[in-house]
Design an enzyme around this catalytic site. Sequence first.
Site, PDB file in Angstrom:
ATOM      1  N   ALA A 344     -17.215  31.799  60.886  1.00 59.63           N
ATOM      2  CA  ALA A 344     -18.228  31.274  59.977  1.00 59.63           C
ATOM      3  C   ALA A 344     -19.087  32.444  59.512  1.00 59.63           C
ATOM      4  CB  ALA A 344     -19.092  30.216  60.672  1.00 59.63           C
ATOM      5  N   GLU A 346     -23.172  33.315  58.040  1.00 64.34           N
ATOM      6  CA  GLU A 346     -24.517  32.775  58.004  1.00 64.34           C
ATOM      7  C   GLU A 346     -25.225  32.935  56.664  1.00 64.34           C
ATOM      8  OE1 GLU A 346     -25.006  37.001  59.861  1.00 64.34           O
ATOM      9  OE2 GLU A 346     -23.560  35.362  59.930  1.00 64.34           O
ATOM     10  N   ASN A 347     -24.509  32.882  55.550  1.00 63.50           N
ATOM     11  CA  ASN A 347     -25.151  32.999  54.235  1.00 63.50           C
ATOM     12  C   ASN A 347     -26.352  32.069  54.161  1.00 63.50           C
ATOM     13  OD1 ASN A 347     -22.709  34.517  53.358  1.00 63.50           O
ATOM     14  ND2 ASN A 347     -21.773  32.482  53.451  1.00 63.50           N
ATOM     15  N   HIS A 379     -24.911  28.777  66.196  1.00 65.40           N
ATOM     16  CA  HIS A 379     -24.932  30.229  65.986  1.00 65.40           C
ATOM     17  C   HIS A 379     -25.393  30.556  64.569  1.00 65.40           C
ATOM     18  CE1 HIS A 379     -23.172  34.363  66.732  1.00 65.40           C
ATOM     19  NE2 HIS A 379     -23.278  34.353  65.410  1.00 65.40           N
ATOM     20  N   GLU A 380     -24.813  29.880  63.585  1.00 63.59           N
ATOM     21  CA  GLU A 380     -25.139  30.199  62.191  1.00 63.59           C
ATOM     22  C   GLU A 380     -26.566  29.779  61.846  1.00 63.59           C
ATOM     23  OE1 GLU A 380     -23.036  32.165  61.008  1.00 63.59           O
ATOM     24  OE2 GLU A 380     -21.585  31.683  62.571  1.00 63.59           O
ATOM     25  N   HIS A 383     -29.151  32.231  62.926  1.00 66.90           N
ATOM     26  CA  HIS A 383     -29.257  33.370  62.009  1.00 66.90           C
ATOM     27  C   HIS A 383     -30.227  33.126  60.862  1.00 66.90           C
ATOM     28  CE1 HIS A 383     -26.515  36.403  63.373  1.00 66.90           C
ATOM     29  NE2 HIS A 383     -25.452  35.632  63.343  1.00 66.90           N
TER      30      HIS A 383
END
Length: 966
Positions: A344, A346-347, A379-380, A383
Amino acid sequence: MAAGFYISRVLAIVGALVSVGALASIIALSVLYAQEKTKNHDPSPTAHTTTTPSPGPLEPWQRYRLPDTLAPVFYNITLWPRLEPDQQGLFIFTGNSTVQFVCVKDTDLILIHANKLNFTLFQGHKAQVLALGGAPPAPAVRDSWVEVGTEYLVVQLEGILEAGRSYLLHTEFVGELADDLGGFYRSKYKENGQEKILATTQMQPTNARKAFPCFDEPAMKAVFHLTLIHPFETVALSNAINYDPVNVTIKRQTLKETRFQPTEKMSTYLLAFVVCEFAYIRSTPDSPVLIRIWARKQAIEEGQGKYALEKTGPILNYFQNYYSSPYPLKKSDQIALPDFSAGAMENWGLITYRETALLYDPAFSSNADKEFVATVISHELAHMWFGNLVTMRWWNDLWLNEGFATYVSYLGADSAEPTWNIKDLLVVNEVHEVMGVDALSTSHPLSSKEDDIQDPNQIGRLFDSITYSKGAAILRMLSDCITEGVFTEGLRTYLDTFKYNSTVYTDLWKQLQVAVDKASPGLGLPTSVEGIMNPWVLQMGFPVITVDTRTGHISQQHFLLDPEAEVDKPSPFNYEWIVPISWMKTGIIKNPLWLTTKEATNTNMTIGSADWLLVNLKTSGFYRVNYDQENWERLLAKLDNNHQEIPEINRAQLISDAFNLARAKLVNTTLALRTTRFLVRERAYTPWLTASRNLNYYFLMFDRSPVYGPMQAYMVKQVEPLFNHFKDITANWTKIPEKHTDQYNQVMAIRLACQNGLKACEDLTYNWFNAWMKNSSNNPISPNLRSTVYCSGIATGGQREWDFAWNMYKNASVASEAEKLLSAMACSRQPWILIRYLEYCLDPKRIRKQDASTVINYVAENALGQPLAWDFVRANWDYLFNDYGKGSISFYSVLHGVTRRFATEFEFKELLRFQEELGSNAMGLDFQQVLEQTRANIKWVSSHKDQILSWFTEEASKPKAQLYSH
């Protein structure tokens, strides 16, 4: 309103300068592309294609880092991706970009990153420059070219850009919408029998420059204004919320033009945009943040996005409370892509995922799939603050972004699924696993000097388990030492102080120190936070702590799996650490200690003959522990007699430490093997997982030797009670265990029992698989058990079983189900089938590019398939790693996977020969790690084979009643 008005005025100036509208420019770029479509770099006479800087002083464009002369403020970008090939069969995108920047120091040179873009010429040059704020005007362009080696558009000016003034740089360009999974790329999938194409992005770490010219360094933050032109039937997504699309007509083609609100100030690698025909589900209208889950229409219709939507809101709320900071954006889009190189990305505001990391279907997905979705989302989302709001200044501190997100992903997932006990899984999944890498002499520190990390290849190699898992481990250790409350207080001030800016890791230490000082003196730290943490960050490896319970003597030394390996990397701390010592004596937790020197003595750690001592409670410290032989014997006796008096995670730790200490020749190998005896009575998951992983090394080394038979016989004795336990509590396999980790352990019991030849298990799994083959529309196998059952069924069967699995894979609409089948098909015991499977990896119509390296590694895990995979990789290296798409194949993953069993001098020489064939493409450190691991394997097998054969033979021959007698 003010910002929008200012942007409009700037664009009006640009429009007057270039004298053509955006749409007309795009059409002109299409014509340009027809002339240059087969070229990968700029073909003009001034293009610079040197990849190796010339001797002597380097010109600025020969350096990989941008000079400190310019700073971007905002970008205005228009892109038009073509989702259908042109007459030559190529997919392209066209676009234009205007970047406003401030001149920080006087200069006559503009350097901006650009890679694989072809530029329109303006009066013979590839860019236009405009000064803002009135006279004097910007100097004219004297020369411009693309510097391919360092990936720049270079613009030399006739005069000087003045410090303190703002300027605009305008470019128009064409790029290929390739399928290489990097930059702005295309992905494909089938829906209702029709092939669909979508355009998407993966900018991290240095691929934004493939989509548009940009100052492509993480500290070069700016605001992005984006417009996408796209087919009428598609939707366009980006980081920010879009304005209402408008219809436009270009060359009698009706299209949509979607403009997006300006982003927050952010790094280029976080920019994202997608053009697709996907559907979505969303949060309720009264939600404070708009949350949408995007995926293929069929996946959304089947409800595969519901779990992600259900958990995103609570996890987002958890992190808002954890950071004491509101989510800084209006929306959180999450999209599942059919082709995606990472798990994945993290945009900010548009997180991109592999389908397996976002989609969940209870009819097909296992509890492991469910956990994967929860932890990746966590996780994302972590961020969004740590990494996006505050970003590392340069890639040498990538560990701070990724290590932190890895650590707190378990906290966020725990908040969403509190019954899973997932925090303990961090130890076995992150801490234990990365210790195996960090115990090599070819490991590396978490943080390097900026000057040592320059080019994209060096940056790319930082995305490894040291960065993610070791980073998580030491941050977890620090949080435990200073308490979670103090740790989070420091995080909050760190984020508030540096929001929308960039930092180095010492900035975090300083903010944590402020929080510690407020809490003192109760914490009792031996020195500052920075003093404690720098040895863990600035030198590779970790210590083994040796405790002599007869004298209370404690010592530390750099732990290496191969004690004879040469460590040629100097350490600023002489491979010593400041080590937190948590411990218990005969089940009673004692006050923690600090080891601040090479060795010390603490008489409190002496014990009597009836006592036992255990160090590193909860495995909170990043180190291994060794004891005197007498204490080891007491711990082994406790495991055999009443193992539950030792906490579960420490039972796993004892196994992990003993096996790795044995490999390092610090304890006897038979001592390590004896830590597995108590498993006959163990029902908890983490000790079984740890034993399985450590014994897997023995299987890798000996599954082609006489050791294999006795080892299998011993394992059957150990696992059969666990197998029968789950048979009983699931009513003969008809129910699912209630606990999350019990579900995992049920899978463990079946996998180990079948792998080691337990007849009842082989019959059970084959019957399940055969029943599915008889009625493919009604799969009777529990999703939790499918990976194991599929593997066993294919291994037991032949071509008929494999072809059935392949057909089911081709028709799978759920990514997690397809992944299970990909893995299982590598379990075949037919060499020709495995060779055919490997060859499928060269055809993206059969195996997606993102899955090619995974399938190669799956085949290499099979003892029969390992030499086949090794030969396949060598024979197809150039194609796989040069032509197939660098974004889709992991060099180190494949090389490590196909050489894991190497343990002979002949195999070592083969590896050296391959390295010589590759030359400079061997990529230094990665290859050295594989060579070191092979050397260690050779030494270990040579010195331990006879002893291990003897132990397993003796244990396997004992009647069950005698197996655990002392």
